[in-house]
Motif scaffolding. Sequence first.
Motif, short mmCIF file in Angstrom:
data_model
loop_
_atom_site.label_atom_id
_atom_site.label_comp_id
_atom_site.label_asym_id
_atom_site.label_seq_id
_atom_site.Cartn_x
_atom_site.Cartn_y
_atom_site.Cartn_z
N PRO B 55 0.80 -1.23 0.00
CA PRO B 55 0.00 0.00 0.00
C PRO B 55 0.84 1.29 0.00
CG PRO B 55 -0.78 -1.55 1.67
CD PRO B 55 0.56 -2.03 1.21
N LEU B 56 2.15 1.19 0.25
CA LEU B 56 2.96 2.41 0.34
C LEU B 56 2.87 3.23 -0.94
CD1 LEU B 56 6.24 1.25 2.13
CD2 LEU B 56 4.23 2.38 3.14
N SER B 57 2.89 2.55 -2.09
CA SER B 57 2.86 3.28 -3.36
C SER B 57 1.44 3.43 -3.88
CB SER B 57 3.72 2.54 -4.40
OG SER B 57 3.42 1.15 -4.38
N LYS B 58 0.47 2.94 -3.11
CA LYS B 58 -0.93 2.96 -3.57
C LYS B 58 -1.74 3.79 -2.58
CE LYS B 58 -0.16 -1.78 -5.32
NZ LYS B 58 0.99 -2.29 -4.57
N GLY B 59 -2.55 3.12 -1.75
CA GLY B 59 -3.46 3.83 -0.86
C GLY B 59 -2.78 4.73 0.17
N TYR B 60 -1.62 4.34 0.66
CA TYR B 60 -0.97 5.17 1.69
C TYR B 60 -0.55 6.52 1.11
CZ TYR B 60 2.25 6.97 5.12
OH TYR B 60 2.88 7.80 6.01
N LEU B 61 0.08 6.49 -0.06
CA LEU B 61 0.50 7.77 -0.69
C LEU B 61 -0.71 8.61 -1.04
CD1 LEU B 61 3.28 7.30 -3.36
CD2 LEU B 61 3.44 8.31 -1.08
N GLY B 62 -1.75 7.94 -1.49
CA GLY B 62 -2.95 8.66 -1.91
C GLY B 62 -3.75 9.18 -0.73
N GLY B 63 -3.45 8.68 0.48
CA GLY B 63 -4.12 9.19 1.68
C GLY B 63 -5.33 8.38 2.10
N THR B 64 -5.61 7.25 1.43
CA THR B 64 -6.78 6.45 1.81
C THR B 64 -6.44 5.38 2.84
OG1 THR B 64 -6.41 5.00 -0.08
CG2 THR B 64 -7.99 6.78 -0.39
N VAL B 65 -5.15 5.13 3.08
CA VAL B 65 -4.71 4.12 4.04
C VAL B 65 -3.75 4.78 5.02
CG1 VAL B 65 -3.36 1.98 4.26
CG2 VAL B 65 -4.92 2.26 2.34
N ASP B 66 -3.94 4.51 6.33
CA ASP B 66 -3.03 5.08 7.34
C ASP B 66 -1.94 4.09 7.72
OD1 ASP B 66 -4.35 7.50 7.58
OD2 ASP B 66 -5.85 6.59 8.92
N ALA B 67 -0.89 4.62 8.34
CA ALA B 67 0.24 3.78 8.73
C ALA B 67 -0.22 2.61 9.61
CB ALA B 67 1.30 4.61 9.44
N ALA B 142 9.11 5.29 6.18
CA ALA B 142 9.67 6.64 6.35
C ALA B 142 9.78 7.34 4.99
CB ALA B 142 11.05 6.56 7.01
N ASP B 143 10.21 6.60 3.96
CA ASP B 143 10.26 7.17 2.61
C ASP B 143 8.87 7.60 2.17
OD1 ASP B 143 12.87 6.18 2.49
OD2 ASP B 143 12.28 4.37 1.41
N ALA B 144 7.90 6.72 2.42
CA ALA B 144 6.55 6.98 1.94
C ALA B 144 5.94 8.18 2.64
CB ALA B 144 5.67 5.74 2.13
N ALA B 145 6.24 8.32 3.95
CA ALA B 145 5.70 9.47 4.70
C ALA B 145 6.29 10.76 4.14
CB ALA B 145 6.02 9.31 6.18
N ALA B 146 7.60 10.75 3.87
CA ALA B 146 8.24 11.95 3.32
C ALA B 146 7.71 12.24 1.91
CB ALA B 146 9.76 11.75 3.28
N LEU B 147 7.52 11.20 1.14
CA LEU B 147 7.04 11.38 -0.23
C LEU B 147 5.60 11.89 -0.25
CD1 LEU B 147 7.60 11.10 -3.23
CD2 LEU B 147 7.12 8.65 -3.06
N ARG B 148 4.80 11.39 0.70
CA ARG B 148 3.41 11.84 0.78
C ARG B 148 3.38 13.36 1.00
NH1 ARG B 148 -1.34 8.54 4.02
NH2 ARG B 148 -1.11 9.70 5.93
N GLU B 149 4.22 13.83 1.93
CA GLU B 149 4.32 15.28 2.16
C GLU B 149 4.80 16.02 0.92
OE1 GLU B 149 3.25 17.29 4.57
OE2 GLU B 149 2.33 15.34 5.03
N ALA B 150 5.83 15.47 0.29
CA ALA B 150 6.43 16.12 -0.87
C ALA B 150 5.44 16.21 -2.03
CB ALA B 150 7.69 15.38 -1.31
N LEU B 151 4.63 15.17 -2.20
CA LEU B 151 3.63 15.19 -3.28
C LEU B 151 2.62 16.30 -3.02
CD1 LEU B 151 2.90 11.37 -3.77
CD2 LEU B 151 3.81 12.91 -5.52
#
Lengths: 107, 428
Positions: B55-67, B142-151
């Motif tokens: 889910p890191l590159s899918k729902g988590y980045l998109g904001g539909t899935v939480d850590a 950690a990468d995904a959290a930073a990338l989510r912010e950056a996006l």
Amino acid sequence: MAKITYKHPNGTDTVVDVPSPNTVMRGAKINNIDGIEAQCGGSAQCGTCHVYVDEANTLPLPPMHESEDDVLYGTACPRRPNSRLSCQLPVTDEIDGLVVHLPEAQS
Amino acid sequence: MAGSPAPPAPPVSSVVIVGAGQAGADTAAALRGRGFSGRITLVGEEEALPYRRPPLSKGYLGGTVDAGDLELLPASSYADQGIDLVLGDRAARIDPEERSVVLDSGTRLSYDRLVLATGARPRRLPVPGADLDGVMTLRGLADAAALREALRGTLREGGHLLVVGGGFVGLELAATARGMGLEATVVEVGPRLMARALSPGMSEHLRAEHLRQGVRVLLRREVAALRGDASGHVRVAELDGGERVQADLVVFGVGVRPGAELAAAAGLEVGDGILVDRWLRTSDPAIHAIGDCARFPSARYGRQLRLESVQNASDQARCAAAAICGDPAPYEAVPWFWTEQYATRLQIAGITDGHDRAVTVGDPSGGRFSVLCFRGERLLGAESAGRPADHMIVRRLLAAGGAGLSPGEAARPGFDLKEYQGRSRQPA
Ligand SMILES: Cc1cc2nc3c(=O)[nH]c(=O)nc-3n(C[C@H](O)[C@H](O)[C@H](O)COP(=O)(O)OP(=O)(O)OC[C@H]3O[C@@H](n4cnc5c(N)ncnc54)[C@H](O)[C@@H]3O)c2cc1C
Ligand code: FES
């Protein structure tokens, strides 16, 4: 919360209380019940959370979506009329007392 | 190595698992599931409880899935099962003679059996500017959290995402970013997308979908350099032909390096991964290696494979656990994989690389079809878009050896896998 009985192929039972929100799959995972793999994490893609709902069941279970039906075409153990993907069965008070049978193999 | 006999099974009272990802956590659970009563220590350098990466590159980045939704198991399950979790500490050294592992913290753990499940790390291209701010990779939470912010930041500023590499992680990221409304370009050096994993037909289907969604897909192109602004933040990518592409956020999706350093330093055989035999034992029989870091001989495909999938991590975990419990069997699980891009759910059964005949079944124009891949008369695997039943049936055919269905039969007009299975499956 629901009490769920997982019946193993060797004849033993595991009975656990599973809090909501969860699925019958997750209830098996968090209690490390051997026999549910759930490789896709509950997205109805892998078929490794296959269970047979007890034949005598009268508790209300949600109807099957097309994707669940499709996945059940290729489970490791044969599909039967009472086959379900346990990741598609939410745990609610209404299914307190559910009994499911674990297949011999998941993959 | 492949010809050696099944491993003997001396009693094992302590198992150390290095790497608390999918493979490591599944090994611990599978050991307890089999009734192993010895000591299990699961060591992970990440702080987070073991989690699912898909889910890191899918729902988590998109904001539909939480850590929290990603956790494989709640913390209480490890305690209940007597699994010692050591998180936020790294295995620094193995001493195979003494059968012990030393952690960064100085802790020394001795083992009867060691399982290496160290995964892999994303690569970065060594181009000028690769170390600018705004240049990232995606592997862990950690990468995904930073990338989510950056996006989100890039979207706010009307910036542009550049994905370097047309593999599944980069493509899922591009799809998620488009879903958020971000402008995105994918640059791939090869002639097509997901070239290692997909047949040309399915690869083209995917490219068409990305184009329809407004992603710019540049094939056979290379990033020559990244250029930043005065504050050191990336802004532009220069391609091989001199073309300049706006790039306010750059993500490298150019493959991984398997986590083999620890094994190599301990003198184990390595070579694009930690080399193991059919029982997933390294050149030291007290040490197993599994998951993304392991290269194993596949009897099914007649060559060595190193796979990066949840299926492989999870099935290898069970295989290693069985061997440790004195019930060894060679690893022969059918590989499968999935990726989600936009509304397309693509599932791959088997390994289709090396096929010489591809037969398409279903409805390609409606985006619901499968490509069945054969080598000679033998089914190697299938790629299915929006056809989960096909995918599942092919997995069963492959488990049975892949010899039953001929390409001629599959190519018959009106051929349907569900119907084929109904005809060929023995009554239970
Ligand atoms: C963004 C993304 C999306 C994905 N999507 C899919 C998908 O849709 N479908 C699919 O099938 N697969 C997918 N995958 C692949 C899948 O997640 C991996 O194949 C799987 O996680 C491999 O499991 P593993 O345990 O081998 O490695 P990992 O899950 O990477 O775990 C290895 C762990 O070991 C730790 N470690 C490494 N060295 C040490 C050390 N010396 N000491 C202590 N700890 C150490 C690492 O920090 C890491 O936590 C995806 C992967 C990524 C990154
Ligand atoms: S967990 Fe994969 S189908 Fe249920």
